[in-house]
Design a protein around this motif. Structure first.
Motif, mmCIF file in Angstrom:
data_model
loop_
_atom_site.group_PDB
_atom_site.id
_atom_site.type_symbol
_atom_site.label_atom_id
_atom_site.label_comp_id
_atom_site.label_asym_id
_atom_site.label_seq_id
_atom_site.Cartn_x
_atom_site.Cartn_y
_atom_site.Cartn_z
ATOM 1 N N MET A 1 22.671 -1.008 -25.137
ATOM 2 C CA MET A 1 22.139 -0.042 -23.851
ATOM 3 C C MET A 1 21.130 -0.896 -23.364
ATOM 4 S SD MET A 1 20.528 3.745 -24.403
ATOM 5 C CE MET A 1 22.056 4.485 -24.807
ATOM 6 N N PHE A 2 21.080 -0.701 -21.896
ATOM 7 C CA PHE A 2 19.828 -1.320 -21.126
ATOM 8 C C PHE A 2 18.404 -0.861 -21.570
ATOM 9 C CE2 PHE A 2 17.132 -1.663 -17.556
ATOM 10 C CZ PHE A 2 16.993 -3.073 -17.167
ATOM 11 N N ALA A 3 17.505 -1.583 -21.524
ATOM 12 C CA ALA A 3 16.158 -1.083 -22.049
ATOM 13 C C ALA A 3 15.216 -1.258 -20.787
ATOM 14 C CB ALA A 3 15.458 -2.011 -23.086
ATOM 15 N N VAL A 4 14.577 -0.250 -20.414
ATOM 16 C CA VAL A 4 13.700 -0.190 -19.204
ATOM 17 C C VAL A 4 12.606 -1.322 -19.266
ATOM 18 C CG1 VAL A 4 12.200 1.061 -17.858
ATOM 19 C CG2 VAL A 4 14.047 2.005 -18.725
ATOM 20 N N ASN A 5 12.444 -2.230 -18.412
ATOM 21 C CA ASN A 5 11.440 -3.273 -18.539
ATOM 22 C C ASN A 5 10.064 -3.107 -17.688
ATOM 23 O OD1 ASN A 5 13.076 -4.827 -20.310
ATOM 24 N ND2 ASN A 5 14.017 -5.695 -18.339
ATOM 25 N N SER A 6 10.205 -2.008 -16.816
ATOM 26 C CA SER A 6 9.032 -1.935 -16.161
ATOM 27 C C SER A 6 8.889 -0.276 -16.006
ATOM 28 C CB SER A 6 9.267 -2.493 -14.418
ATOM 29 O OG SER A 6 9.440 -3.889 -14.719
ATOM 30 N N PRO A 7 8.248 -0.038 -17.010
ATOM 31 C CA PRO A 7 7.963 1.471 -17.014
ATOM 32 C C PRO A 7 6.953 2.190 -16.189
ATOM 33 C CG PRO A 7 7.049 0.707 -19.008
ATOM 34 C CD PRO A 7 7.642 -0.498 -18.127
ATOM 35 N N SER A 8 6.105 1.018 -15.594
ATOM 36 C CA SER A 8 4.926 1.807 -14.692
ATOM 37 C C SER A 8 5.077 1.124 -13.361
ATOM 38 C CB SER A 8 3.643 1.550 -15.543
ATOM 39 O OG SER A 8 3.569 0.130 -15.793
ATOM 40 N N CYS A 9 6.394 0.778 -12.768
ATOM 41 C CA CYS A 9 6.412 0.247 -11.591
ATOM 42 C C CYS A 9 5.780 0.960 -10.543
ATOM 43 C CB CYS A 9 8.010 0.137 -11.264
ATOM 44 S SG CYS A 9 8.353 -0.976 -9.753
ATOM 45 N N ARG A 10 5.161 0.161 -9.639
ATOM 46 C CA ARG A 10 4.468 0.534 -8.435
ATOM 47 C C ARG A 10 4.771 0.281 -7.177
ATOM 48 N NH1 ARG A 10 -0.936 2.135 -9.469
ATOM 49 N NH2 ARG A 10 -1.854 1.377 -7.489
ATOM 50 N N SER A 35 7.868 7.648 -14.790
ATOM 51 C CA SER A 35 6.444 6.867 -15.099
ATOM 52 C C SER A 35 6.323 5.892 -13.883
ATOM 53 C CB SER A 35 7.031 5.946 -16.418
ATOM 54 O OG SER A 35 8.365 5.145 -16.290
ATOM 55 N N ALA A 36 7.256 5.421 -12.884
ATOM 56 C CA ALA A 36 7.136 4.750 -11.760
ATOM 57 C C ALA A 36 6.321 5.574 -10.548
ATOM 58 C CB ALA A 36 8.491 4.321 -11.084
ATOM 59 N N GLN A 37 5.926 4.986 -9.793
ATOM 60 C CA GLN A 37 5.277 5.911 -8.744
ATOM 61 C C GLN A 37 5.159 5.040 -7.581
ATOM 62 O OE1 GLN A 37 0.819 6.481 -8.617
ATOM 63 N NE2 GLN A 37 0.913 4.713 -10.216
ATOM 64 N N VAL A 38 5.347 5.935 -6.226
ATOM 65 C CA VAL A 38 5.038 5.399 -4.841
ATOM 66 C C VAL A 38 3.472 5.725 -5.027
ATOM 67 C CG1 VAL A 38 5.043 5.785 -2.434
ATOM 68 C CG2 VAL A 38 7.122 5.759 -3.923
ATOM 69 N N CYS A 39 2.656 4.507 -4.947
ATOM 70 C CA CYS A 39 1.113 4.775 -4.786
ATOM 71 C C CYS A 39 0.865 4.803 -3.537
ATOM 72 C CB CYS A 39 0.516 3.571 -5.753
ATOM 73 S SG CYS A 39 0.871 2.145 -5.173
ATOM 74 N N ALA A 40 1.292 4.383 -2.468
ATOM 75 C CA ALA A 40 0.766 4.270 -1.098
ATOM 76 C C ALA A 40 1.815 4.297 -0.217
ATOM 77 C CB ALA A 40 -0.217 3.337 -0.881
ATOM 78 N N TYR A 185 19.144 3.681 -0.955
ATOM 79 C CA TYR A 185 17.848 3.239 -1.131
ATOM 80 C C TYR A 185 17.085 3.890 -2.238
ATOM 81 C CZ TYR A 185 14.120 0.625 1.083
ATOM 82 O OH TYR A 185 13.276 -0.318 1.408
ATOM 83 N N ALA A 186 17.335 5.364 -2.553
ATOM 84 C CA ALA A 186 16.751 5.923 -3.646
ATOM 85 C C ALA A 186 17.206 5.361 -5.119
ATOM 86 C CB ALA A 186 17.170 7.195 -3.647
ATOM 87 N N GLN A 187 18.570 4.952 -5.047
ATOM 88 C CA GLN A 187 19.166 4.332 -6.270
ATOM 89 C C GLN A 187 18.606 3.054 -6.597
ATOM 90 O OE1 GLN A 187 21.617 5.412 -8.839
ATOM 91 N NE2 GLN A 187 20.146 4.028 -9.401
ATOM 92 N N VAL A 188 18.573 2.274 -5.229
ATOM 93 C CA VAL A 188 17.919 0.986 -5.622
ATOM 94 C C VAL A 188 16.454 1.103 -5.940
ATOM 95 C CG1 VAL A 188 17.207 -1.090 -4.174
ATOM 96 C CG2 VAL A 188 19.345 -0.248 -4.035
ATOM 97 N N ALA A 189 15.551 1.842 -5.543
ATOM 98 C CA ALA A 189 14.357 1.898 -5.930
ATOM 99 C C ALA A 189 14.203 2.407 -7.477
ATOM 100 C CB ALA A 189 13.371 3.196 -5.296
ATOM 101 N N CYS A 190 15.100 3.038 -7.878
ATOM 102 C CA CYS A 190 15.150 3.551 -9.586
ATOM 103 C C CYS A 190 15.652 2.134 -10.147
ATOM 104 C CB CYS A 190 16.294 4.491 -9.732
ATOM 105 S SG CYS A 190 15.633 6.093 -9.054
ATOM 106 N N GLY A 195 13.338 -2.196 -14.046
ATOM 107 C CA GLY A 195 13.507 -3.544 -14.003
ATOM 108 C C GLY A 195 14.868 -4.036 -14.120
ATOM 109 N N ARG A 196 15.680 -3.395 -13.577
ATOM 110 C CA ARG A 196 17.571 -3.878 -13.679
ATOM 111 C C ARG A 196 17.783 -5.018 -12.758
ATOM 112 N NH1 ARG A 196 20.927 -0.013 -16.062
ATOM 113 N NH2 ARG A 196 19.744 1.958 -16.629
ATOM 114 N N VAL A 197 16.829 -5.422 -11.757
ATOM 115 C CA VAL A 197 17.272 -6.180 -10.573
ATOM 116 C C VAL A 197 16.658 -7.452 -10.809
ATOM 117 C CG1 VAL A 197 17.280 -6.424 -8.050
ATOM 118 C CG2 VAL A 197 17.494 -4.034 -9.079
ATOM 119 N N THR A 198 17.679 -8.387 -10.770
ATOM 120 C CA THR A 198 17.336 -9.824 -10.787
ATOM 121 C C THR A 198 17.964 -10.889 -9.806
ATOM 122 O OG1 THR A 198 18.764 -10.323 -12.729
ATOM 123 C CG2 THR A 198 16.418 -9.791 -13.252
#
Length: 227
Positions: A1-10, A35-40, A185-190, A195-198
């Motif tokens: 199972m994939f593990a989330v790498n960036s739980p507090s992505c901004r 745990s992620a957020q649009v901060c601005a 776009y919403a899916q890509v943001a998730c 931390g799935r995208v490389t």
């Protein structure tokens, strides 16, 4: 199972108008990656309705008017400073109607994402829906991609498609596509937040744990009858 790498992505989101993609992104993150957020949210036009919506949601909303700067470089420097103040992991262009300088793009290299209303590499630039109708294509779509100094170019993260109907106008085609654009776009943001995208060695996008990065909105042609 994939593990989330960036739980507090901004994220910082750049807009120029009503911010419909912004709203889809914020809502998806809150539901799927809380745990992620649009901060601005930053806009370059005073009339951008998305700023008011962001403020109502408790998101920092900032206006950096491009008309206040004598050159594109000066504006981009001010914009970069406003973005950097929030220490984002990613900057999302969501209906941001400005061509950015190479220096700005390089400053945020690997962190700058855009959505373009066509199936790139087809129909870069403006008036994509009209271009699609004039070309006679039967499928039209949108592309979420990393931004590079070349306009409407860069590694593709995901795409969505809609059928072109016989009576379509640029306006009707744009309206139908917007629903898919919000979804993609919403899916890509998730994915970014998880931390799935490389990028691989050939600068192609890899998304861990995702079997397909294509989305489709099928609408049956009106008036068709079975024989």
């Amino acid at each position: 199972m994939f593990a989330v790498n960036s739980p507090s992505c901004r994220f910082v989101v750049l807009i120029s108008g009503r911010g419909s993609n912004l709203q889809a992104i914020v809502q998806a993150l809150r539901e799927r990656v809380p745990s992620a957020q649009v901060c601005a949210v930053i806009a370059n036009t005073a009339g951008a309705q998305g700023l008011a919506w962001a403020s109502e949601q408790g998101i920092t909303a900032t206006l950096v008017p491009h008309g206040d700067y004598a050159t594109r470089n000066q504006f981009d420097q001010a914009l970069a400073g406003a973005i950097d103040a929030h220490r984002p992991d990613y900057v999302l262009l969501a209906g941001f109607m400005r061509i950015l300088t190479d220096e700005f793009v390089e400053h945020f290299s690997g962190r700058l994402i855009n959505v373009h209303p066509s199936l790139l590499p087809s129909f870069p630039g403006l008036h994509t829906h009209r271009q699609a109708l004039e070309a006679g294509v039967q499928w039209h779509g949108c592309t979420v991609h990393f931004v590079t100094p070349t306009l409407d170019h860069g590694p593709i993260i995901a795409q969505g498609i809609v059928p072109v109907l016989a009576d379509d106008t640029p306006a009707s085609l744009a309206e139908r596509l917007l629903e898919v654009e919000h979804q993609v776009y919403a899916q890509v943001a998730c994915w970014l937040a998880e931390g799935r995208v490389t990028l691989d060695a050939r600068q192609r996008v890899q998304v861990q744990g995702v079997p397909t990065r294509s989305y489709m909105n099928m609408i049956a042609p009106q008036g068709a009858q079975a024989e």
